[in-house]
Structure formats: C-alpha cells, structure tokens
Design a protein around this motif. Structure first.
Motif, short mmCIF file in Angstrom:
data_model
loop_
_atom_site.label_atom_id
_atom_site.label_comp_id
_atom_site.label_asym_id
_atom_site.label_seq_id
_atom_site.Cartn_x
_atom_site.Cartn_y
_atom_site.Cartn_z
N MET A 1 0.94 -1.26 0.11
CA MET A 1 0.07 -0.03 0.20
C MET A 1 0.81 1.18 -0.05
SD MET A 1 -2.84 -1.18 -0.64
CE MET A 1 -4.02 0.31 -0.42
N LEU A 2 2.13 1.12 0.40
CA LEU A 2 2.97 2.36 0.48
C LEU A 2 3.24 2.88 -0.84
CD1 LEU A 2 5.69 1.59 3.10
CD2 LEU A 2 3.64 3.10 3.27
N TRP A 3 3.19 1.78 -2.37
CA TRP A 3 3.64 2.39 -3.30
C TRP A 3 2.15 3.07 -3.84
CZ3 TRP A 3 7.72 2.60 -5.97
CH2 TRP A 3 9.03 1.83 -5.78
N ILE A 4 1.11 2.53 -3.53
CA ILE A 4 -0.34 3.32 -3.90
C ILE A 4 -0.26 4.63 -3.31
CG2 ILE A 4 -2.71 3.25 -3.70
CD1 ILE A 4 -1.21 1.05 -5.37
N LYS A 5 0.22 4.79 -2.02
CA LYS A 5 -0.05 6.07 -1.38
C LYS A 5 1.18 6.96 -1.91
CE LYS A 5 -0.44 5.87 3.15
NZ LYS A 5 -0.16 5.86 4.59
N ALA A 6 2.49 6.55 -2.13
CA ALA A 6 3.24 7.39 -2.96
C ALA A 6 3.10 7.92 -4.11
CB ALA A 6 4.45 6.37 -3.13
N PHE A 7 2.50 7.16 -5.18
CA PHE A 7 1.84 7.41 -6.54
C PHE A 7 0.59 8.31 -6.17
CE2 PHE A 7 4.30 3.81 -8.06
CZ PHE A 7 5.12 4.64 -9.09
N HIS A 8 -0.28 8.18 -5.25
CA HIS A 8 -1.24 9.01 -5.13
C HIS A 8 -0.85 10.49 -4.70
CE1 HIS A 8 -5.10 10.59 -3.82
NE2 HIS A 8 -4.70 10.81 -2.31
N ILE A 9 0.01 10.58 -4.00
CA ILE A 9 0.66 11.89 -3.53
C ILE A 9 1.36 12.56 -4.89
CG2 ILE A 9 2.62 12.92 -2.32
CD1 ILE A 9 2.03 10.82 -0.08
N LEU A 68 -6.93 3.69 -1.91
CA LEU A 68 -6.59 3.80 -0.47
C LEU A 68 -7.79 3.85 0.34
CD1 LEU A 68 -3.64 6.42 -0.98
CD2 LEU A 68 -3.39 4.07 -0.04
N TRP A 69 -8.76 4.41 0.28
CA TRP A 69 -9.82 4.48 1.08
C TRP A 69 -10.62 3.19 1.02
CZ3 TRP A 69 -15.29 5.12 -0.91
CH2 TRP A 69 -16.19 5.34 0.04
N MET A 70 -10.81 2.35 -0.15
CA MET A 70 -11.48 1.11 0.06
C MET A 70 -10.57 0.14 1.06
SD MET A 70 -14.27 1.53 -1.09
CE MET A 70 -14.93 0.68 -2.71
N ASP A 71 -9.22 0.43 0.86
CA ASP A 71 -8.39 -0.43 1.61
C ASP A 71 -8.65 -0.36 3.01
OD1 ASP A 71 -6.35 -2.68 1.62
OD2 ASP A 71 -5.18 -1.22 2.71
N ASN A 72 -8.97 0.88 3.34
CA ASN A 72 -8.98 1.15 4.91
C ASN A 72 -10.53 1.70 4.85
OD1 ASN A 72 -8.39 1.44 7.64
ND2 ASN A 72 -7.52 3.63 7.12
N PHE A 73 -11.54 0.88 4.76
CA PHE A 73 -12.98 1.40 4.88
C PHE A 73 -13.58 1.53 6.06
CE2 PHE A 73 -17.42 1.00 3.99
CZ PHE A 73 -17.75 2.19 3.28
N SER A 74 -12.89 0.89 6.85
CA SER A 74 -13.21 0.98 8.37
C SER A 74 -12.85 2.42 9.06
CB SER A 74 -12.75 -0.25 9.32
OG SER A 74 -11.40 -0.03 9.22
N GLY A 75 -12.10 2.95 8.48
CA GLY A 75 -11.83 4.37 8.95
C GLY A 75 -12.83 5.35 8.42
#
Length: 140
Positions: A1-9, A68-75
C-alpha cells in the motif's frame, strides 16, 4: 500500500500544480488587449494543453485515493475524512469550473478582471493546504 500512497501523492501534487497555474494563465488572458490576437491565441493554446494534462493527472489521483480509502474502509467514521472528501469534491468542482472559465475566454465572453482571477488562484492553494492539514494532523 505504500506504493499506492506514494503514487497517489505524486499524482495529487502534479494535478494541483496545474490547478495552481491555470488561473495564472487566466490572469494573463484577462489582461490581453483586445487587438492582440496572437497573444490571446497563444495563451488559449497553453490553457487547453494544461487543462488536458491536468485532467489526465486527476484520474489516477482520484483512482488511487479511492483505492486507499477502500483498503481502509473501516476508517470512514472519522470526521476529518468526511471533511477531506468534501474538499476533494470541491477541488473537482474547481477543476471543472476552470474549464468553464476557459470556454468563456474562447467565446470572448469573460467579464471578470485579472484581480478576480488572482483571488480565484488562491482558492486552489487554500484547498490544498486544508486537505494536507486534515490528512497529516487528523484534528477530529
């Protein structure tokens, strides 16, 4: 998920670079004398190319953010996230409003001053700052 977050940024920052610059082109377009057709056409061409590029950057920025949101939907029950998503919707609206403004320049229908566009330019900065603060600080 860090790669997804990095590319999102990366895509969000790139998209916002376009959102920061587009109103600067509008400032210049608003200041072009009516008899200066070549300057006006050059600025319109720049604005069109920038808008197309911004739109291409917006798509992966939003898609990666959704991932990212779907991966952490509980939040999703966090208040800061609701406000952040509302601001993202505002940014999407700002993006599309830029297209509307561009059309008004094409049709020679713009009635706003260069000062108005200077203030309009600050809206993207405020949206960006608010979103970053919400994501980093998570105040509520």
């Amino acid at each position: 998920m860090l790669w997804i977050k990095a590319f999102h940024i990366v895509f969000v920052a790139s998209w916002f670079a376009g959102l920061f610059y587009m109103p600067r082109i509008f400032v210049n377009l608003a200041m072009v004398p009516t008899e200066s057709h070549a300057e006006r056409e050059r600025l319109l061409l720049m604005a069109h190319k920038l808008y197309r590029f911004m739109s291409l950057l917006m798509i992966p920025a939003l898609a990666l953010g959704a991932w990212l949101w779907m991966d952490n939907f509980s939040g999703f029950n966090r208040g800061w996230l609701h406000l952040k998503l509302a601001l993202v919707i505002g940014v999407i609206g700002y993006h599309h409003f830029c297209k509307s403004i561009l059309r008004s320049f094409e049709l020679l229908a713009n009635r706003r001053s260069h000062r108005w566009f200077r203030i309009f330019n600050e809206m993207s900065v405020l949206l960006f700052a608010a979103i970053v603060i919400l994501v980093v600080v998570k105040p509520f």
